[in-house]
Design a protein around this motif. Structure first.
Motif, PDB file in Angstrom:
ATOM      1  N   GLU A   1      -4.949  15.372  -3.040  1.00 25.59           N
ATOM      2  CA  GLU A   1      -4.520  14.510  -1.930  1.00 25.59           C
ATOM      3  C   GLU A   1      -5.404  13.270  -1.817  1.00 25.59           C
ATOM      4  O   GLU A   1      -4.925  12.167  -1.567  1.00 25.59           O
ATOM      5  N   ILE A   2      -6.707  13.467  -2.005  1.00 24.48           N
ATOM      6  CA  ILE A   2      -7.640  12.335  -1.931  1.00 24.48           C
ATOM      7  C   ILE A   2      -7.310  11.315  -3.024  1.00 24.48           C
ATOM      8  O   ILE A   2      -7.275  10.108  -2.761  1.00 24.48           O
ATOM      9  N   LEU A   3      -7.048  11.781  -4.240  1.00 28.43           N
ATOM     10  CA  LEU A   3      -6.713  10.872  -5.334  1.00 28.43           C
ATOM     11  C   LEU A   3      -5.401  10.141  -5.056  1.00 28.43           C
ATOM     12  O   LEU A   3      -5.314   8.922  -5.247  1.00 28.43           O
ATOM     13  N   ARG A   4      -4.374  10.852  -4.588  1.00 31.87           N
ATOM     14  CA  ARG A   4      -3.085  10.234  -4.296  1.00 31.87           C
ATOM     15  C   ARG A   4      -3.229   9.168  -3.188  1.00 31.87           C
ATOM     16  O   ARG A   4      -2.712   8.060  -3.314  1.00 31.87           O
ATOM     17  N   GLU A   5      -3.938   9.521  -2.130  1.00 37.18           N
ATOM     18  CA  GLU A   5      -4.135   8.558  -1.031  1.00 37.18           C
ATOM     19  C   GLU A   5      -4.965   7.364  -1.496  1.00 37.18           C
ATOM     20  O   GLU A   5      -4.714   6.230  -1.092  1.00 37.18           O
ATOM     21  N   SER A   6      -5.952   7.613  -2.358  1.00 40.19           N
ATOM     22  CA  SER A   6      -6.784   6.527  -2.891  1.00 40.19           C
ATOM     23  C   SER A   6      -5.947   5.559  -3.712  1.00 40.19           C
ATOM     24  O   SER A   6      -6.141   4.338  -3.641  1.00 40.19           O
ATOM     25  N   LEU A   7      -5.017   6.103  -4.507  1.00 45.34           N
ATOM     26  CA  LEU A   7      -4.125   5.240  -5.284  1.00 45.34           C
ATOM     27  C   LEU A   7      -3.268   4.368  -4.370  1.00 45.34           C
ATOM     28  O   LEU A   7      -3.108   3.168  -4.608  1.00 45.34           O
ATOM     29  N   LEU A   8      -2.731   4.958  -3.319  1.00 44.27           N
ATOM     30  CA  LEU A   8      -1.898   4.191  -2.382  1.00 44.27           C
ATOM     31  C   LEU A   8      -2.724   3.130  -1.639  1.00 44.27           C
ATOM     32  O   LEU A   8      -2.287   1.982  -1.502  1.00 44.27           O
ATOM     33  N   ILE A   9      -3.888   3.525  -1.181  1.00 47.75           N
ATOM     34  CA  ILE A   9      -4.742   2.566  -0.470  1.00 47.75           C
ATOM     35  C   ILE A   9      -5.140   1.426  -1.403  1.00 47.75           C
ATOM     36  O   ILE A   9      -5.091   0.247  -1.027  1.00 47.75           O
ATOM     37  N   GLY A  10      -5.516   1.763  -2.635  1.00 52.61           N
ATOM     38  CA  GLY A  10      -5.873   0.736  -3.617  1.00 52.61           C
ATOM     39  C   GLY A  10      -4.731  -0.232  -3.871  1.00 52.61           C
ATOM     40  O   GLY A  10      -4.936  -1.437  -3.990  1.00 52.61           O
ATOM     41  N   GLY A  11      -3.528   0.288  -3.949  1.00 54.58           N
ATOM     42  CA  GLY A  11      -2.359  -0.565  -4.150  1.00 54.58           C
ATOM     43  C   GLY A  11      -2.145  -1.529  -2.999  1.00 54.58           C
ATOM     44  O   GLY A  11      -1.859  -2.709  -3.199  1.00 54.58           O
ATOM     45  N   TRP A  12      -2.303  -1.032  -1.777  1.00 51.57           N
ATOM     46  CA  TRP A  12      -2.114  -1.905  -0.609  1.00 51.57           C
ATOM     47  C   TRP A  12      -3.252  -2.912  -0.467  1.00 51.57           C
ATOM     48  O   TRP A  12      -3.038  -4.044  -0.053  1.00 51.57           O
ATOM     49  N   VAL A  13      -4.453  -2.506  -0.858  1.00 51.20           N
ATOM     50  CA  VAL A  13      -5.583  -3.455  -0.827  1.00 51.20           C
ATOM     51  C   VAL A  13      -5.331  -4.602  -1.810  1.00 51.20           C
ATOM     52  O   VAL A  13      -5.713  -5.743  -1.550  1.00 51.20           O
ATOM     53  N   ALA A  14      -4.667  -4.321  -2.931  1.00 54.17           N
ATOM     54  CA  ALA A  14      -4.346  -5.371  -3.897  1.00 54.17           C
ATOM     55  C   ALA A  14      -3.423  -6.428  -3.297  1.00 54.17           C
ATOM     56  O   ALA A  14      -3.376  -7.562  -3.784  1.00 54.17           O
ATOM     57  N   MET A  15      -2.720  -6.087  -2.224  1.00 53.18           N
ATOM     58  CA  MET A  15      -1.826  -7.050  -1.560  1.00 53.18           C
ATOM     59  C   MET A  15      -2.570  -7.917  -0.539  1.00 53.18           C
ATOM     60  O   MET A  15      -2.008  -8.845   0.014  1.00 53.18           O
ATOM     61  N   TRP A  16      -3.841  -7.618  -0.300  1.00 54.86           N
ATOM     62  CA  TRP A  16      -4.615  -8.311   0.722  1.00 54.86           C
ATOM     63  C   TRP A  16      -4.645  -9.822   0.488  1.00 54.86           C
ATOM     64  O   TRP A  16      -4.347 -10.611   1.372  1.00 54.86           O
ATOM     65  N   ARG A  17      -5.042 -10.237  -0.711  1.00 55.05           N
ATOM     66  CA  ARG A  17      -5.210 -11.667  -0.983  1.00 55.05           C
ATOM     67  C   ARG A  17      -3.909 -12.449  -0.889  1.00 55.05           C
ATOM     68  O   ARG A  17      -3.879 -13.501  -0.252  1.00 55.05           O
ATOM     69  N   PRO A  18      -2.802 -11.993  -1.489  1.00 48.66           N
ATOM     70  CA  PRO A  18      -1.571 -12.783  -1.329  1.00 48.66           C
ATOM     71  C   PRO A  18      -1.138 -12.876   0.132  1.00 48.66           C
ATOM     72  O   PRO A  18      -0.676 -13.932   0.587  1.00 48.66           O
ATOM     73  N   LEU A  19      -1.304 -11.791   0.881  1.00 51.21           N
ATOM     74  CA  LEU A  19      -0.939 -11.847   2.298  1.00 51.21           C
ATOM     75  C   LEU A  19      -1.853 -12.796   3.059  1.00 51.21           C
ATOM     76  O   LEU A  19      -1.394 -13.538   3.935  1.00 51.21           O
ATOM     77  N   GLU A  20      -3.126 -12.805   2.718  1.00 51.19           N
ATOM     78  CA  GLU A  20      -4.069 -13.722   3.364  1.00 51.19           C
ATOM     79  C   GLU A  20      -3.680 -15.177   3.092  1.00 51.19           C
ATOM     80  O   GLU A  20      -3.690 -16.014   3.995  1.00 51.19           O
ATOM     81  N   ILE A  21      -3.315 -15.474   1.863  1.00 50.38           N
ATOM     82  CA  ILE A  21      -2.902 -16.833   1.507  1.00 50.38           C
ATOM     83  C   ILE A  21      -1.647 -17.230   2.274  1.00 50.38           C
ATOM     84  O   ILE A  21      -1.598 -18.292   2.903  1.00 50.38           O
ATOM     85  N   TYR A  22      -0.615 -16.375   2.237  1.00 53.23           N
ATOM     86  CA  TYR A  22       0.664 -16.746   2.840  1.00 53.23           C
ATOM     87  C   TYR A  22       0.689 -16.642   4.364  1.00 53.23           C
ATOM     88  O   TYR A  22       1.531 -17.260   5.006  1.00 53.23           O
ATOM     89  N   LEU A  23      -0.215 -15.878   4.943  1.00 52.61           N
ATOM     90  CA  LEU A  23      -0.238 -15.767   6.403  1.00 52.61           C
ATOM     91  C   LEU A  23      -1.265 -16.686   7.062  1.00 52.61           C
ATOM     92  O   LEU A  23      -1.026 -17.172   8.163  1.00 52.61           O
ATOM     93  N   TYR A  24      -2.400 -16.929   6.409  1.00 56.76           N
ATOM     94  CA  TYR A  24      -3.489 -17.613   7.098  1.00 56.76           C
ATOM     95  C   TYR A  24      -4.059 -18.833   6.390  1.00 56.76           C
ATOM     96  O   TYR A  24      -4.442 -19.794   7.050  1.00 56.76           O
ATOM     97  N   ASP A  25      -4.190 -18.821   5.083  1.00 59.70           N
ATOM     98  CA  ASP A  25      -4.955 -19.859   4.389  1.00 59.70           C
ATOM     99  C   ASP A  25      -4.247 -21.199   4.258  1.00 59.70           C
ATOM    100  O   ASP A  25      -4.902 -22.230   4.169  1.00 59.70           O
ATOM    101  N   TRP A  26      -2.929 -21.230   4.225  1.00 60.71           N
ATOM    102  CA  TRP A  26      -2.227 -22.468   3.912  1.00 60.71           C
ATOM    103  C   TRP A  26      -2.136 -23.437   5.076  1.00 60.71           C
ATOM    104  O   TRP A  26      -2.191 -24.647   4.882  1.00 60.71           O
ATOM    105  N   TRP A  27      -2.004 -22.957   6.296  1.00 69.23           N
ATOM    106  CA  TRP A  27      -1.735 -23.890   7.398  1.00 69.23           C
ATOM    107  C   TRP A  27      -2.920 -24.773   7.767  1.00 69.23           C
ATOM    108  O   TRP A  27      -2.705 -25.930   8.136  1.00 69.23           O
ATOM    109  N   PRO A  28      -4.200 -24.346   7.672  1.00 64.97           N
ATOM    110  CA  PRO A  28      -5.277 -25.315   7.932  1.00 64.97           C
ATOM    111  C   PRO A  28      -5.298 -26.457   6.907  1.00 64.97           C
ATOM    112  O   PRO A  28      -5.593 -27.595   7.256  1.00 64.97           O
ATOM    113  N   VAL A  29      -4.966 -26.155   5.652  1.00 59.30           N
ATOM    114  CA  VAL A  29      -4.922 -27.194   4.620  1.00 59.30           C
ATOM    115  C   VAL A  29      -3.773 -28.156   4.919  1.00 59.30           C
ATOM    116  O   VAL A  29      -3.919 -29.375   4.801  1.00 59.30           O
ATOM    117  N   ARG A  30      -2.633 -27.628   5.330  1.00 56.91           N
ATOM    118  CA  ARG A  30      -1.498 -28.482   5.696  1.00 56.91           C
ATOM    119  C   ARG A  30      -1.839 -29.373   6.881  1.00 56.91           C
ATOM    120  O   ARG A  30      -1.528 -30.561   6.886  1.00 56.91           O
TER     121      ARG A  30
END
Length: 191
Positions: A141-170
């Motif tokens: 269970e720990i390994l399965r949950e770790s895989l899922l958490i790791g996958g969602w953490v990989a989405m952190w940067r694109p979400l940060e760019i599209y939700l927060y980083d672009w509008w101050p530059v604009r």
């Protein structure tokens, strides 16, 4: 020495919002180590930040005007159009750079999103696949949950760019574009 102030003009007709600076001589506004001819010279970094900072604080719907108060008269061969052109050119170049920065940010966002979705998909697939070869219980269970958490953490940067980083530059690009269109006026001794 560069000193300044900004104020908003009030009247029935939309008058420009004023940004005022005080210099002893016009050269103080420009970067002294820039070897470019006067009309193509960058603004001094402090002058740039001060003028841009004032513009950020002024209402967006008003046009901008820069009033330069001087202690010394400008060189006889230096025309207001040269000063205005140099200042506008500086901010136009900065606006183009900000536009490029925004374009690069979105390109990095697309690449990050592709990587993130791919990694998330693989993590979900491995987690599902692990149900058949890992025994049930805490370590599995720990390994399965770790895989899922790791996958969602990989989405952190694109979400940060599209939700927060672009509008101050604009927003910064918009301020710079306004500054690239502002009128400039030079006045005699301020005091």
């Amino acid at each position: 020495m560069l000193t300044g102030m900004s104020r908003k003009s009030h009247s029935a007709a939309p008058r420009p919002a004023l940004i005022e600076v005080h210099v002893e001589q016009i050269e103080q506004l420009f970067n002294s180590i820039d070897p470019s001819p006067f009309h193509a010279r960058d603004l001094d970094p402090q002058a740039d930040e001060y003028i841009a900072g004032c513009a950020r604080d002024l209402p967006r719907e008003l046009p901008l005007a820069l009033v330069i108060h001087m202690d010394q008269a400008p060189e006889p061969d230096l025309k207001l159009s040269q000063v205005e052109g140099a200042i506008r050119s500086h901010f136009r170049t900065s606006a183009v750079a900000a536009r490029g920065q925004l374009r690069d940010l979105f390109r990095r966002g697309r690449i990050s999103l592709l990587i993130g979705v791919t990694f998330l998909s693989l993590s979900i697939a491995l987690s599902e696949f692990s149900l058949s070869w890992l025994p049930s219980g805490s370590p599995g269970e720990i390994l399965r949950e770790s895989l899922l958490i790791g996958g969602w953490v990989a989405m952190w940067r694109p979400l940060e760019i599209y939700l927060y980083d672009w509008w101050p530059v604009r927003d910064e690009r918009r301020v710079l574009e306004r500054l690239a269109q502002m009128s400039v006026r030079i006045e005699g001794s301020a005091g």
